[in-house]
Enzyme design. Structure first.
Site, PDB file in Angstrom:
ATOM      1  N   HIS A   1      -4.519   1.103  11.738  1.00 51.54           N
ATOM      2  CA  HIS A   1      -4.607  -0.187  12.631  1.00 51.54           C
ATOM      3  C   HIS A   1      -6.038  -0.999  12.886  1.00 51.54           C
ATOM      4  CE1 HIS A   1      -3.342  -3.179  15.630  1.00 51.54           C
ATOM      5  NE2 HIS A   1      -3.509  -2.265  16.554  1.00 51.54           N
TER       6      HIS A   1
ATOM      7  N   ASN B   1     -10.303  -3.334   1.773  1.00 49.61           N
ATOM      8  CA  ASN B   1      -9.896  -3.343   0.502  1.00 49.61           C
ATOM      9  C   ASN B   1     -11.196  -2.977  -0.449  1.00 49.61           C
ATOM     10  OD1 ASN B   1      -7.003  -3.816   0.858  1.00 49.61           O
ATOM     11  ND2 ASN B   1      -7.440  -6.068   1.200  1.00 49.61           N
TER      12      ASN B   1
ATOM     13  N   HIS C   1       0.813  -1.392   0.075  1.00 53.14           N
ATOM     14  CA  HIS C   1       0.035  -0.062  -0.081  1.00 53.14           C
ATOM     15  C   HIS C   1       0.850   1.225  -0.108  1.00 53.14           C
ATOM     16  CE1 HIS C   1      -3.815  -2.203   0.696  1.00 53.14           C
ATOM     17  NE2 HIS C   1      -3.104  -2.793   1.446  1.00 53.14           N
TER      18      HIS C   1
END
Length: 743
Positions: free
Chosen positions: A379, A187, A115
């Site tokens: 996170h 995603n 990413h």
């Protein structure tokens, strides 16, 4: 240009680099720094410990009219090192040189392993309140608005790679709630390559460039990737999504997002519900054609990030609805025999509809890429009361990995104090010191229990909005390195996906597999992957094998019985046309008044018109303010536009010859009275099934390009009528009827 006719600016095309237009000469009069553009903003001005400061978001930017050192000392020169005479050696005592070079040498930080290439924006999430029955999360109560920061990304490529590669895209959202920060890190594909995080280094090592040559960049069309996924068949479903049109989205604003994992929601009474999160774009799900993606990678590698920023600047704010699929929290954690802890499986929307729970709107661009887009740290373990995790083995590894990687990338444990990462809720964490500590903690007792600091901080209870883990019972079991038997099915959902696609989408999927496998060197890898495809569908396998010049193997066992899921297809619906890019081909010979009216109507429809002319500058002709030209025949290509309008048949420009512009090299001088760059552009748009409109003598461009005027999606008539019909065509993304499919 006459002084009485300034260039028309009632609606400004996005892309202006600064908040004020520059002067032709270098400015010499001292002044304060320019403000950011109206579409740009920094994160909210809160302290390192989450306290509102009352300062405007721009308060962290540079100030003062004069150049200074990092310590605020004004400088009279920054072009010359301090020397012993004009030709003498540079002196070691030049503190300004040392500071300037030192900081430059350390401008870069380690990029993300995955990413790395991203684009981001600020926005707001407004909850509908429809999730309040299943979660006590305060930001999901009715009509609560929460500031957010969203980062989109590709997975495989470096920061310098192209946007339009075939790859999975990240869709990570940071919610700055008043109960703490919640990160939904997902995603654009609802399943993943692997079922257990221990395999993550393997899949990424396989997909990254070959370690000996560091090629190919940002793509999976090579031996190591297909070697891995043909042997590790739990990757089959994710790979099929990647090979479909989903692997090359038209833009970030036309891309679905998924939380991938199953999460557990907790209501006010402690009841639990299992859910999967979905982001549904208001603009619809749309993709590039593979040829378009390849062209764009060379013509504009920043295509997706430019589209996102320009859309926000133009006021066409991207929007997504957040939805959940909800399932009973049963002991076996399955739904309709689908294991909800398997991240390589979906639950078809026909079995569990996606229920909308809120609206995300992105409305501000970052002021600084590094400070915000690059340094933002997500996170999956950033949770708030009412949202908890499950025992998904991939999620368990992510809870460790994301936290660990921030320490390496951002220089220590205090990355949460970087402005873009600061919570917008009070922080009293008893964490102290460490590299880059910017908070100034008070008190003498950073421990519990204490009396010297009056007992503060105190523990909260569930009645004071503490995060309390769901007390899930763990059955007695032996320690093993194993997976449930339900994880072993690697073919039924890929077959479900194949059967759910339209004929055109199937053709694209076949082409993608054929292209990627043809890039592999070893025939053994191709043959092994054909065996995997043979277990999904005979036609798919046969067509790919034909393209590779290999024999299609027979399936080893009967195909699993499965019903199609229409929700998996990108076709069959209509979507708003807002935010689309409409190219208008014109020159000084055309009816400029008609172009002016159409241009305004495009703006009024929430779309962006780009005027394409023989040269830069302006178009004049009707006595009103000249129209600014955004593209020339030399710079424009069809892939930038969602539709093209032809206001005339422009004659060949003065630069329409091969030595100046290779796009005109195929044209024979004197054989056509239309500029060959325009016919090339129109021919490409026609081939890519984009709407084409024309009026006046624009029909001659179609004839020169070999595009039949009676083809689907080719519209002629009066300018406004043409635009209206083209706008309607754009709601289906492309003119799909223009694509023939094999019998």
């Amino acid at each position: 240009m006459e002084e009485s006719h300034p260039v028309e600016e009632e609606a400004v095309v996005p892309g202006r680099p600064a908040s004020e237009a520059p002067s032709r000469e270098e400015p010499t009069r001292p002044r304060e720094p320019l403000p950011p553009k109206p579409d740009q903003s920094g994160p909210e001005a809160v302290s390192p410990t989450g306290k509102p400061t009352g300062a405007p978001p721009a308060s962290r930017s540079q100030g003062g009219a004069y150049l200074t050192t990092a310590q605020g000392v004004r400088l009279y020169d920054t072009d010359h090192s301090l020397k012993a005479g004009p030709r003498g050696p540079v002196l070691l005592q030049d503190h300004h040189l040392r500071e300037k070079i030192m900081h430059f040498d350390h401008e870069r930080i380690p990029e993300r392993v995955v990413h790395a290439r991203g684009a981001a924006a600020h926005g707001v999430f407004r909850s509908y309140g429809t999730a309040a029955s299943v979660t006590k999360a305060a930001f999901l109560a009715a009509d609560v608005e929460t500031p957010v920061f969203v980062r989109f990304s590709t997975v495989l490529g470096s920061r310098g790679s192209a946007d339009t590669v075939r790859d999975t895209r990240g869709f990570a959202t940071k919610f700055y709630t008043d109960e703490g920060t919640f990160d939904l890190v997902g995603n654009n594909i609802p399943v993943f390559f692997i079922q257990d995080a221990i395999k993550f280094p393997d899949v990424i090592h396989a997909a990254k460039p070959h370690p000996d040559r560091e090629i190919p960049q940002a793509q999976s069309a090579h031996d190591t990737f297909w070697d891995f996924v043909s042997l590790h068949t739990e990757a089959t479903f994710h790979t099929m999504w990647n090979m479909s049109d989903r692997g090359i989205p038209r833009s970030y604003r036309m891309m679905e997002g998924f939380g991938v994992h199953t999460f557990r929601l907790v209501d006010q009474e402690g009841g639990t519900t299992l859910v999967k999160f979905h982001w549904k774009p208001r603009a619809g799900v749309h993709s590039l054609l593979w040829e378009e993606a390849q062209m764009i990678s060379g013509l504009d590698p920043d295509f997706h990030r430019r589209d996102l920023a320009d859309g926000i600047e133009a006021g066409a704010f991207p929007e997504w609805e957040l939805g959940i699929q909800a399932f009973p929290d049963t002991a076996d954690q399955t739904f309709e025999s689908i294991d909800l802890l398997d991240p390589t499986k979906i639950v078809p929307e026909e079995l569990a509809p996606v229920q909308p729970i809120g609206l995300l709107t992105l409305n501000r661009n970052p002021e600084n890429y590094f400070a915000q887009t690059e340094q933002v740290a997500f996170h999956p373990g950033h949770l708030v009361p009412g949202i908890d995790i499950t025992d998904d083995p991939l999620l368990a590894g992510r809870l460790f990995s994301y936290l660990d990687t921030q320490i390496s990338r951002l220089g220590g444990p205090n990355f949460g104090q970087i402005p873009i990462n600061r919570p917008q809720a009070p922080v009293n964490d008893m964490l102290r010191d460490g590299m880059h500590q910017t908070a100034v903690h008070t008190g003498v007792a950073p421990y519990r229990p204490d009396s010297l600091d009056g007992g503060c901080p105190f523990l909260a209870g569930a009645d004071t909005r503490a995060f309390v883990e769901v007390p899930v019972s763990t059955p007695e079991a032996a320690k093993v390195r194993d997976a449930p038997a339900s994880f072993a099915d690697h073919t039924s959902q890929p077959r479900l996906f194949w059967l759910s696609l339209s004929p055109v989408e199937r053709e694209h999927l076949i082409a993608a597999y054929t292209f990627e496998l043809a890039k592999c060197y070893e025939n053994a890898i191709k043959e092994r992957m054909l065996e995997v495809l043979a277990g999904i569908d005979s036609e798919l396998c046969a067509r790919v094998a034909e393209g590779l010049g290999l024999t299609a193997p027979q399936p080893g066992k009967p195909f699993p019985l499965t019903e199609p899921s229409p929700a998996l297809s990108q076709m069959g619906q209509t979507w708003p046309a807002a935010g689309r890019i409409v190219g208008i081909v014109a020159d000084d010979s055309c009816d400029v008044a008609a172009v002016r009216a159409v241009r305004k109507a495009v703006f009024d429809g929430g779309m962006v018109p780009l005027l394409i002319a023989p040269t830069g500058g302006v178009l004049e002709g009707d006595g009103a303010a000249p129209l600014p030209v955004q593209r020339t025949f030399a710079t424009a290509r069809s892939v930038e536009f969602d539709a093209l309008l032809l206001a005339c048949a422009p004659a060949p420009g003065a630069d329409a010859y091969g030595a100046r512009d290779a796009k005109a090299a195929h044209a024979t001088p004197g054989t056509s009275d239309v500029d060959p760059r325009v016919t090339l552009m129109v021919g490409e748009a026609f081939r890519h099934a984009k709407p084409l409109g024309h009026w006046a003598d624009g029909q001659r461009v179609l004839e020169a390009a070999g595009c039949p005027g009676d083809s689907p999606g080719v519209v002629g008539g009066e300018p406004q009528e043409v635009l209206d019909e083209v706008t309607t065509l754009l709601t289906e993304h492309r003119v799909w009827a223009r694509f023939p499919v094999s019998a």
